[in-house]
Design an enzyme around this catalytic site. Structure first.
Site, PDB file in Angstrom:
ATOM      1  N   GLU A 162      11.797   2.985   0.917  1.00  0.00           N
ATOM      2  CA  GLU A 162      11.010   2.150   1.839  1.00  0.00           C
ATOM      3  C   GLU A 162      11.128   0.674   1.496  1.00  0.00           C
ATOM      4  O   GLU A 162      11.288  -0.189   2.375  1.00  0.00           O
ATOM      5  CB  GLU A 162       9.541   2.604   1.798  1.00  0.00           C
ATOM      6  CG  GLU A 162       9.321   3.999   2.372  1.00  0.00           C
ATOM      7  CD  GLU A 162       7.985   4.595   1.969  1.00  0.00           C
ATOM      8  OE1 GLU A 162       7.153   3.835   1.412  1.00  0.00           O
ATOM      9  OE2 GLU A 162       7.767   5.792   2.195  1.00  0.00           O
ATOM     10  N   ASN A 167       9.549   5.814  -2.199  1.00  0.00           N
ATOM     11  CA  ASN A 167       9.033   4.445  -2.265  1.00  0.00           C
ATOM     12  C   ASN A 167      10.163   3.436  -2.443  1.00  0.00           C
ATOM     13  O   ASN A 167      10.155   2.357  -1.843  1.00  0.00           O
ATOM     14  CB  ASN A 167       8.028   4.316  -3.409  1.00  0.00           C
ATOM     15  CG  ASN A 167       6.738   5.066  -3.124  1.00  0.00           C
ATOM     16  OD1 ASN A 167       6.556   5.599  -2.025  1.00  0.00           O
ATOM     17  ND2 ASN A 167       5.843   5.127  -4.100  1.00  0.00           N
ATOM     18  N   THR A 170       4.072  11.345   4.539  1.00  0.00           N
ATOM     19  CA  THR A 170       5.114  11.767   3.583  1.00  0.00           C
ATOM     20  C   THR A 170       4.617  11.821   2.148  1.00  0.00           C
ATOM     21  O   THR A 170       5.063  12.670   1.367  1.00  0.00           O
ATOM     22  CB  THR A 170       6.340  10.836   3.649  1.00  0.00           C
ATOM     23  OG1 THR A 170       5.948   9.501   3.300  1.00  0.00           O
ATOM     24  CG2 THR A 170       6.945  10.836   5.045  1.00  0.00           C
ATOM     25  N   ASP A 171       3.725  10.939   1.752  1.00  0.00           N
ATOM     26  CA  ASP A 171       3.286  10.887   0.352  1.00  0.00           C
ATOM     27  C   ASP A 171       2.151  11.835   0.040  1.00  0.00           C
ATOM     28  O   ASP A 171       1.900  12.145  -1.121  1.00  0.00           O
ATOM     29  CB  ASP A 171       2.843   9.458  -0.015  1.00  0.00           C
ATOM     30  CG  ASP A 171       4.032   8.550  -0.283  1.00  0.00           C
ATOM     31  OD1 ASP A 171       5.154   8.983   0.003  1.00  0.00           O
ATOM     32  OD2 ASP A 171       3.828   7.429  -0.762  1.00  0.00           O
ATOM     33  N   ASP A 230      -0.758  35.860 -35.558  1.00  0.00           N
ATOM     34  CA  ASP A 230      -1.324  36.973 -36.311  1.00  0.00           C
ATOM     35  C   ASP A 230      -0.683  38.269 -35.827  1.00  0.00           C
ATOM     36  O   ASP A 230      -0.233  38.358 -34.673  1.00  0.00           O
ATOM     37  CB  ASP A 230      -2.836  37.062 -36.090  1.00  0.00           C
ATOM     38  CG  ASP A 230      -3.579  35.918 -36.746  1.00  0.00           C
ATOM     39  OD1 ASP A 230      -3.191  35.530 -37.853  1.00  0.00           O
ATOM     40  OD2 ASP A 230      -4.532  35.405 -36.139  1.00  0.00           O
ATOM     41  N   VAL A 243       0.838  -1.203   0.000  1.00  0.00           N
ATOM     42  CA  VAL A 243       0.000   0.000   0.000  1.00  0.00           C
ATOM     43  C   VAL A 243       0.872   1.251   0.000  1.00  0.00           C
ATOM     44  O   VAL A 243       0.599   2.238  -0.684  1.00  0.00           O
ATOM     45  CB  VAL A 243      -0.947   0.001   1.219  1.00  0.00           C
ATOM     46  CG1 VAL A 243      -1.629   1.354   1.366  1.00  0.00           C
ATOM     47  CG2 VAL A 243      -1.984  -1.100   1.077  1.00  0.00           C
ATOM     48  N   ALA A 244       1.963   1.207   0.769  1.00  0.00           N
ATOM     49  CA  ALA A 244       2.815   2.388   0.911  1.00  0.00           C
ATOM     50  C   ALA A 244       3.615   2.685  -0.350  1.00  0.00           C
ATOM     51  O   ALA A 244       3.766   3.849  -0.742  1.00  0.00           O
ATOM     52  CB  ALA A 244       3.760   2.206   2.092  1.00  0.00           C
ATOM     53  N   ASP A 282      -8.485  33.851 -35.644  1.00  0.00           N
ATOM     54  CA  ASP A 282      -9.702  34.462 -35.106  1.00  0.00           C
ATOM     55  C   ASP A 282     -10.903  34.300 -36.027  1.00  0.00           C
ATOM     56  O   ASP A 282     -12.022  34.147 -35.563  1.00  0.00           O
ATOM     57  CB  ASP A 282      -9.476  35.948 -34.798  1.00  0.00           C
ATOM     58  CG  ASP A 282      -8.896  36.715 -35.983  1.00  0.00           C
ATOM     59  OD1 ASP A 282      -8.835  36.142 -37.089  1.00  0.00           O
ATOM     60  OD2 ASP A 282      -8.509  37.883 -35.803  1.00  0.00           O
ATOM     61  N   GLU A 304      -0.299   4.767  -5.987  1.00  0.00           N
ATOM     62  CA  GLU A 304      -1.661   4.827  -6.505  1.00  0.00           C
ATOM     63  C   GLU A 304      -2.185   6.251  -6.563  1.00  0.00           C
ATOM     64  O   GLU A 304      -3.123   6.562  -7.303  1.00  0.00           O
ATOM     65  CB  GLU A 304      -2.599   3.948  -5.650  1.00  0.00           C
ATOM     66  CG  GLU A 304      -2.981   4.510  -4.284  1.00  0.00           C
ATOM     67  CD  GLU A 304      -1.852   4.405  -3.257  1.00  0.00           C
ATOM     68  OE1 GLU A 304      -1.901   5.101  -2.239  1.00  0.00           O
ATOM     69  OE2 GLU A 304      -0.916   3.613  -3.501  1.00  0.00           O
ATOM     70  N   ILE A 331       3.233   1.444  -3.593  1.00  0.00           N
ATOM     71  CA  ILE A 331       2.558   1.560  -4.890  1.00  0.00           C
ATOM     72  C   ILE A 331       2.033   2.987  -5.034  1.00  0.00           C
ATOM     73  O   ILE A 331       1.236   3.437  -4.208  1.00  0.00           O
ATOM     74  CB  ILE A 331       1.404   0.547  -5.015  1.00  0.00           C
ATOM     75  CG1 ILE A 331       1.963  -0.879  -5.093  1.00  0.00           C
ATOM     76  CG2 ILE A 331       0.558   0.848  -6.246  1.00  0.00           C
ATOM     77  CD1 ILE A 331       0.907  -1.959  -5.038  1.00  0.00           C
ATOM     78  N   ASP A 377      -9.970  30.549 -40.352  1.00  0.00           N
ATOM     79  CA  ASP A 377      -8.748  30.146 -39.646  1.00  0.00           C
ATOM     80  C   ASP A 377      -8.905  28.798 -38.949  1.00  0.00           C
ATOM     81  O   ASP A 377      -7.914  28.191 -38.549  1.00  0.00           O
ATOM     82  CB  ASP A 377      -8.374  31.193 -38.584  1.00  0.00           C
ATOM     83  CG  ASP A 377      -7.855  32.483 -39.203  1.00  0.00           C
ATOM     84  OD1 ASP A 377      -7.354  32.415 -40.332  1.00  0.00           O
ATOM     85  OD2 ASP A 377      -7.950  33.532 -38.557  1.00  0.00           O
TER      86      ASP A 377
END
Length: 915
Positions: free
Chosen positions: A717, A714, A745-746, A327, A280-281, A648, A285, A283, A652
């Site tokens: 860790e 990551n 931290t994330d 232009d 979980v930490a 404009d 996501e 990855i 164009d």
């Protein structure tokens, strides 16, 4: 829906809707009708509610695994772990909702910025309002390029055609008129109606709104119409693909850590929780969500700098732009025209006065008063004109009073600035259009066309009808057989044509935009109701030239120099004379002496391959038409350029759509072009394009910053846990600590990096390649090296405390804090890849300071507060412990600072020695 309006006359329609067709509704009446009918919008699907956003956070696979682990903890009696994990999951979910809500709110603000507007007449005055505020009875003004904002009964049409493919599926333009239908017909055959969602491709007109919102013809099929959602950007797709690869890699590493731990004799439950928590930490996501937030916030910053992004991928592409085709009029210049010189009857006059104030004089050879040539010239300038001039809230040269201007005391114009300049010039000579039109009636008009480069109006007085013409001097002169001299028609021989063209070139060489004026008495057999250009535009009498100045925007001049430093080439594209365009380009620094200039005639004779070869060196395209723009874009793209193209007008749109970054004008642009573009300039200013490029580069820089930060942390860790189990060390972190670390931290620090200020030297770098990897320029090595350093230092602290105190809880607490503070210090190193911490500074991003301070306080709290310690399995640290933890965590940052100081000192020393 009843279709009675098509069978009614203009007068009956106005009477039924209780509105005067000239002065329009009163503002108070419009507000009452808006409350009664509701907004003029089609029903759309609503976005997800807050509770749905929260629920969506729990659909992620890894979150579901973590919730399953929470349930297992509860079943095994580990209620503290179960509750703590559940709270952390909930906090992560709330953070996800905040990110999603911010992104959605930013996108909603973006949609409101690009919402269509409509020109209406209320209280006898012309004004722009949001199209959503239109009500039945409003008088709406339309011109070529506008999207019809509601169902409208046409009450005035000048060569007006609409494309109704959005409603009927037919792409053939439909010519509109004002006559009532003899019987009720389907929408496709109602030529006196203009329907919501259809587009004016030619001419102009106005009409009465008869239906709005879901009551319109388009509203009847609204179930088939839904606004397309924002497509993911190429970078988002690449990061999503990267994320899937990282998921597989991280899951493999986490599984390896779990298996090795179990084989070493660690409890199965604990290793299962370690594996799940680590997965979980590590990855990332949250990476796609943070990218979306960064893009959305970047888009908001662009809006503040007058660049409105309509398509999110343009944000990335802007950072890659290598060629900007702009232009001239209104984008590089101020679009505030003032006539400075006129050439009439073989005499030249200087025109005095400033701005749109009709006070000034004509200084030159001979008299102007009583001169028949001068009077005809001024009459053509005043009448062959659709601009309006007003002061003190009273519109002088048109039909309507104005009250919606903030500065009522200043003279102002509405309409095309070029026509406004001619109108002011004529007013200086005493020729006011409203006074002229008391004697003469406009019978017909052939509007200006960028291909024809001219405009014609027909006025009648008694039995006499007259065609008045203005346009590009060379084009108008080609249609003339005579010129006016002292009230006499003189044949235009070759010498006189050359004299006029020499005068034209002289004016153009002084950076003046020049128009030619002419007229013709029409024979009685020409039917003005079925008028064709071929019938009128022949045997004209040339009257004179008007040269007007349009000063360069000072900000645009600076922006051109910024482009040069940033490795971006700039080309000016204009319909003006080659000499005018070249003079302006040199003044602005776009074209130096000897720069390649290409005009439309030369471009016509070049093949696509030849154009690709020369386009690299061309800096000025003069006398070009919109169709040439498309060829220019394709030629530059063929050479490998990432091209930004402005536009404009209606014609164009193909070039704007073909460009890598299509840019339309928010002030003067048409709806057609805006809808083809990826970006709209709110102020029509070239400097806003360069500001958007700068922001685009900054957004990409910030995305690289938090990708570097997230992945480095990551990697650190994962390596901490992997090296520990491989090396036979006890587990340095527990599952609950890993999850907490992921939260502090994330989350906030990574989001704060997404709003980091732009590097001051970002426009001193060359453009990046569009397909450049996110890990280019050594970012991948930085991530792996930084992660390895974080892991080694964390394990060193863990091993030190294990060897000194033999206390596993103390060692884990120290390692836990070391790993967290290493990441919090490291985030400052991620603020720039090109400058050191000293150059960037610690205080340039207050959001980051707050995020890091909050995360640090939370980390200290879970370590030192007695009531929380059992939850996170921590023990209190004394002064010495904290000194070791903070000293080790800060060491890489301090070392980086010292290296920066040494590098700066060496640079200063070398500079001194050179001097």
């Amino acid at each position: 829906m009843p279709r009675i309006w098509q069978n009614l006359t203009v007068e009956d329609t106005a009477e039924r809707l209780d509105v005067h067709p000239v002065t329009g509704l009163k503002e108070r009446e419009a507000k009452d009708r808006l409350e009664e009918t509701g907004l003029n919008v089609l029903e759309q699907d609503q976005g997800p509610a807050a509770w749905q956003m929260l629920l969506n956070q729990f659909k992620d696979f890894m979150v579901l695994v973590l919730l399953a682990a929470t349930a297992v903890s509860g079943l095994l009696g580990e209620w503290t772990d179960a509750v703590t994990i559940a709270v952390i999951v909930l906090l992560n979910a709330v953070l996800g909702v905040v990110q999603e809500f911010r992104a959605e709110r930013s996108m909603e603000a973006l949609r409101s910025m690009t919402a269509p507007e409509a020109r209406v007449i209320r209280d006898g005055m012309e004004r722009k309002i949001p199209a959503a505020e239109l009500v039945p009875g409003d008088i709406v003004l339309l011109e070529a390029g506008d999207r019809v904002p509601a169902d409208i009964r046409v009450i005035s049409a000048v060569d007006m055609q609409t494309v109704e493919a959005a409603l009927t599926g037919e792409s053939t333009p439909v010519t509109k008129h004002t006559r009532p239908q003899e019987r009720e017909v389907e929408a496709a055959d109602a030529a006196n109606m203009a329907f919501m969602g259809t587009m004016l491709t030619r001419g102009r007109g106005h009409g009465i709104v008869v239906s709005t919102g879901m009551a319109t013809e388009m509203g009847q099929i609204a179930g088939l119409i839904r606004e397309a959602g924002q497509e993911p950007t190429p970078l988002q797709r690449r990061l999503a693909q990267l994320g899937r690869g990282l998921v597989l890699f991280c899951l493999s590493i986490c599984l390896l850590v779990t298996v090795i731990g179990i084989l070493r004799g660690e409890p199965v439950y604990q290793m299962f929780m370690v594996g799940v928590s680590l997965a979980v930490a590590v990855i990332p996501e949250g990476l796609p969500a943070i990218v979306t937030v960064a893009l959305a916030i970047g888009v908001q910053r662009m809006i503040r700098r007058n660049a409105i992004i309509r398509r999110l991928p343009a944000v990335e592409t802007l950072g890659c732009a290598t060629f900007i085709c702009s232009d001239k009029t209104g984008t590089l210049t101020q679009n505030e025209m003032t006539v400075r010189r006129v050439y009439v009857g073989e005499r030249e006059f200087a025109v005095t006065g400033e701005g749109y104030d009709p006070k000034g004089s004509f200084i030159g050879e001979g008299q102007t008063k009583g001169s028949p040539d001068f009077e005809v010239f001024m009459r053509v300038a005043a009448l062959c004109n659709n601009a309006t001039l007003f002061k003190d809230n009273i519109q002088i040269a048109g039909l309507f009073r104005r009250r919606d201007q903030k500065n009522g005391s200043a003279w102002q114009i509405t309409g095309d600035p070029t026509e406004g300049a001619l109108l002011v010039m004529a007013s200086k000579a005493g020729f006011w259009r409203e006074r002229l039109e008391k004697k003469e009636l406009r019978l017909a008009e052939i509007p200006f066309d960028s291909d024809r480069k001219r405009m014609v109006v027909i006025y009648g007085q008694g039995g006499q009808r007259e065609a008045l013409v203005k346009g590009a001097p060379d084009v108008v002169l080609e249609l003339c057989t005579h010129y006016l001299l002292d009230g006499t028609l003189v044949p235009l021989d070759k010498r006189r044509r050359l004299d006029i063209m020499d005068k034209y070139s002289s004016m153009a060489g002084d950076a003046l935009r020049v128009l030619g004026l002419a007229y013709r008495l029409l024979p009685p057999e020409i039917d003005t109701k079925r008028l064709t250009p071929e019938q009128v535009e022949q045997n004209l009498v040339f009257v004179g030239l008007a040269g007007m100045i349009d000063p360069p925007r000072l900000a645009a001049v600076s922006a051109v120099h910024t482009c040069r430093r940033a490795g971006i080439k700039v080309a000016m594209i204009t319909g003006d004379h080659q000499l005018t365009a070249t003079a302006v380009a040199r003044e602005m620094g776009i074209a130096g002496t000897g720069a390649r200039v290409l005009n439309g005639e030369e471009l016509e004779h070049l093949s696509d391959d030849d154009l690709s070869r020369v386009a690299e060196d061309v800096r000025v395209y003069a006398r070009v038409s919109p169709r040439h723009k498309l060829r220019i874009v394709r030629a530059l793209k063929k050479n490998g350029h990432v091209v930004a193209m402005t536009g404009d007008g209606v014609n164009d749109a193909p070039a704007v759509k073909e460009a890598d970054i299509g840019i339309s004008m928010g002030v003067t642009g048409t709806d057609v072009t805006r809808e083809s573009s990826a970006m709209v300039l709110a102020d029509d200013n070239f400097s806003s394009i360069v500001a958007a490029v700068e922001e685009g580069r900054g957004i990409y820089d910030n995305i690289r910053k938090f990708v570097r930060y997230l992945l480095t942390c990551n990697v650190g860790e994962v390596l901490v846990m992997l090296l520990a189990v491989i090396g036979g060390l006890p587990l340095p972190l527990l599952p609950i600590q890993i999850l907490w670390m992921n939260l502090v931290t994330d989350g906030l620090p990574a989001m704060a990096l997404g709003v980091d200020p732009i590097d001051k030297n970002i426009m001193h770098r060359p453009p990046r390649q569009p397909e450049e990897s996110i890990f280019s320029h050594g970012l991948g090595m930085r991530i792996m090296g930084g992660g390895a350093l974080i892991a080694v230092l964390t394990l060193a602290v863990f091993a030190y405390f294990m060897s000194v105190d033999k206390n596993i809880d103390l060692a884990r607490t120290a390692a836990f804090n070391t790993l967290v503070f290493l990441q919090l210090f490291y985030v400052f190193s991620c603020r720039s890849e090109h400058s050191g911490i000293i150059d960037v500074g610690f205080f340039g991003n207050p959001h980051l300071l707050v995020a890091v301070s909050l995360s640090a306080c939370l980390q200290v709290a879970v370590t030192q507060i007695t009531a929380i310690q059992p939850v996170f399995k921590t023990v209190p640290l004394n002064e010495f412990h904290w000194a070791v933890v903070i000293g080790v965590a800060a060491a890489p940052t301090i070392l980086g600072l010292l290296l920066d100081l040494l590098n700066t000192s060496l640079k200063e020393r070398l500079t001194y020695l050179r001097v």
